[in-house]
Design a protein around this motif. Structure first.
Motif, PDB file in Angstrom:
ATOM      1  N   UNK A  10       3.449  10.203  -9.593  1.00  0.00           N
ATOM      2  CA  UNK A  10       2.730  10.495 -10.841  1.00  0.00           C
ATOM      3  C   UNK A  10       2.101  11.880 -10.783  1.00  0.00           C
ATOM      4  N   UNK A  11       1.444  12.177  -9.686  1.00  0.00           N
ATOM      5  CA  UNK A  11       0.806  13.500  -9.551  1.00  0.00           C
ATOM      6  C   UNK A  11       1.841  14.615  -9.584  1.00  0.00           C
ATOM      7  N   UNK A  12       2.948  14.415  -8.873  1.00  0.00           N
ATOM      8  CA  UNK A  12       3.993  15.442  -8.818  1.00  0.00           C
ATOM      9  C   UNK A  12       4.652  15.674 -10.170  1.00  0.00           C
ATOM     10  N   UNK A  13       4.686  14.654 -11.003  1.00  0.00           N
ATOM     11  CA  UNK A  13       5.337  14.790 -12.304  1.00  0.00           C
ATOM     12  C   UNK A  13       4.378  15.232 -13.401  1.00  0.00           C
ATOM     13  N   UNK A  14       3.107  15.350 -13.060  1.00  0.00           N
ATOM     14  CA  UNK A  14       2.131  15.800 -14.047  1.00  0.00           C
ATOM     15  C   UNK A  14       1.482  14.687 -14.835  1.00  0.00           C
ATOM     16  N   UNK A  15       1.749  13.449 -14.478  1.00  0.00           N
ATOM     17  CA  UNK A  15       1.095  12.332 -15.162  1.00  0.00           C
ATOM     18  C   UNK A  15      -0.355  12.289 -14.702  1.00  0.00           C
ATOM     19  N   UNK A  16      -1.261  12.429 -15.647  1.00  0.00           N
ATOM     20  CA  UNK A  16      -2.675  12.446 -15.283  1.00  0.00           C
ATOM     21  C   UNK A  16      -3.468  11.367 -16.005  1.00  0.00           C
ATOM     22  N   UNK A  21       0.838  -1.207   0.000  1.00  0.00           N
ATOM     23  CA  UNK A  21       0.000   0.000   0.000  1.00  0.00           C
ATOM     24  C   UNK A  21       0.872   1.256   0.000  1.00  0.00           C
ATOM     25  N   UNK A  22       1.947   1.244   0.779  1.00  0.00           N
ATOM     26  CA  UNK A  22       2.861   2.390   0.806  1.00  0.00           C
ATOM     27  C   UNK A  22       3.503   2.606  -0.559  1.00  0.00           C
ATOM     28  N   UNK A  23       3.868   1.514  -1.229  1.00  0.00           N
ATOM     29  CA  UNK A  23       4.489   1.620  -2.553  1.00  0.00           C
ATOM     30  C   UNK A  23       3.511   2.210  -3.568  1.00  0.00           C
ATOM     31  N   UNK A  24       2.264   1.748  -3.521  1.00  0.00           N
ATOM     32  CA  UNK A  24       1.242   2.276  -4.432  1.00  0.00           C
ATOM     33  C   UNK A  24       1.018   3.763  -4.157  1.00  0.00           C
ATOM     34  N   UNK A  25       0.927   4.136  -2.885  1.00  0.00           N
ATOM     35  CA  UNK A  25       0.756   5.551  -2.533  1.00  0.00           C
ATOM     36  C   UNK A  25       1.929   6.391  -3.033  1.00  0.00           C
ATOM     37  N   UNK A  26       3.141   5.877  -2.883  1.00  0.00           N
ATOM     38  CA  UNK A  26       4.328   6.601  -3.357  1.00  0.00           C
ATOM     39  C   UNK A  26       4.293   6.761  -4.875  1.00  0.00           C
TER      40      UNK A  26
END
Length: 92
Positions: free
Chosen positions: A50-56, A40-45
């Motif tokens: 993805x969000x921080x890099x702009x992947x939407x 779960x921690x890995x998925x959250x990371x």
């Protein structure tokens, strides 16, 4: 598994395990991973990254640290430009 997930109306635990079994996955490991805080921690990371890099959405392509938007033709052109650069792709 990907197609099963996209076609599913129900994604509760039992349905996921049934899909994993139908896909030939090790259901014991699958269930353990579903319940794993480390997974779960890995998925959250990964989601934060993805969000921080702009992947939407998927797929999202990055080259030399920059997101590439556009068609496959645009992606190929960006790769060719990177390969033709005097220093080559970053990190090589």
């Amino acid at each position: 598994m990907h197609q099963r997930l996209l076609a599913a109306d129900d994604l509760d635990g039992d349905a996921l395990v049934a899909m994993a079994a139908a896909a030939g996955l090790d259901t014991g490991r699958f269930v353990a991973d579903l319940d794993s805080p480390a997974v779960a921690d890995r998925v959250d990371a990964d989601l934060r990254s993805a969000r921080n890099s702009g992947a939407d959405g998927t797929p999202t392509f990055f080259l030399d640290g920059h997101r590439i938007d556009g068609s496959l033709v645009d992606i190929i052109a960006a790769v060719e430009r990177s390969l033709a650069a005097p220093t080559g792709p970053k990190g090589r």
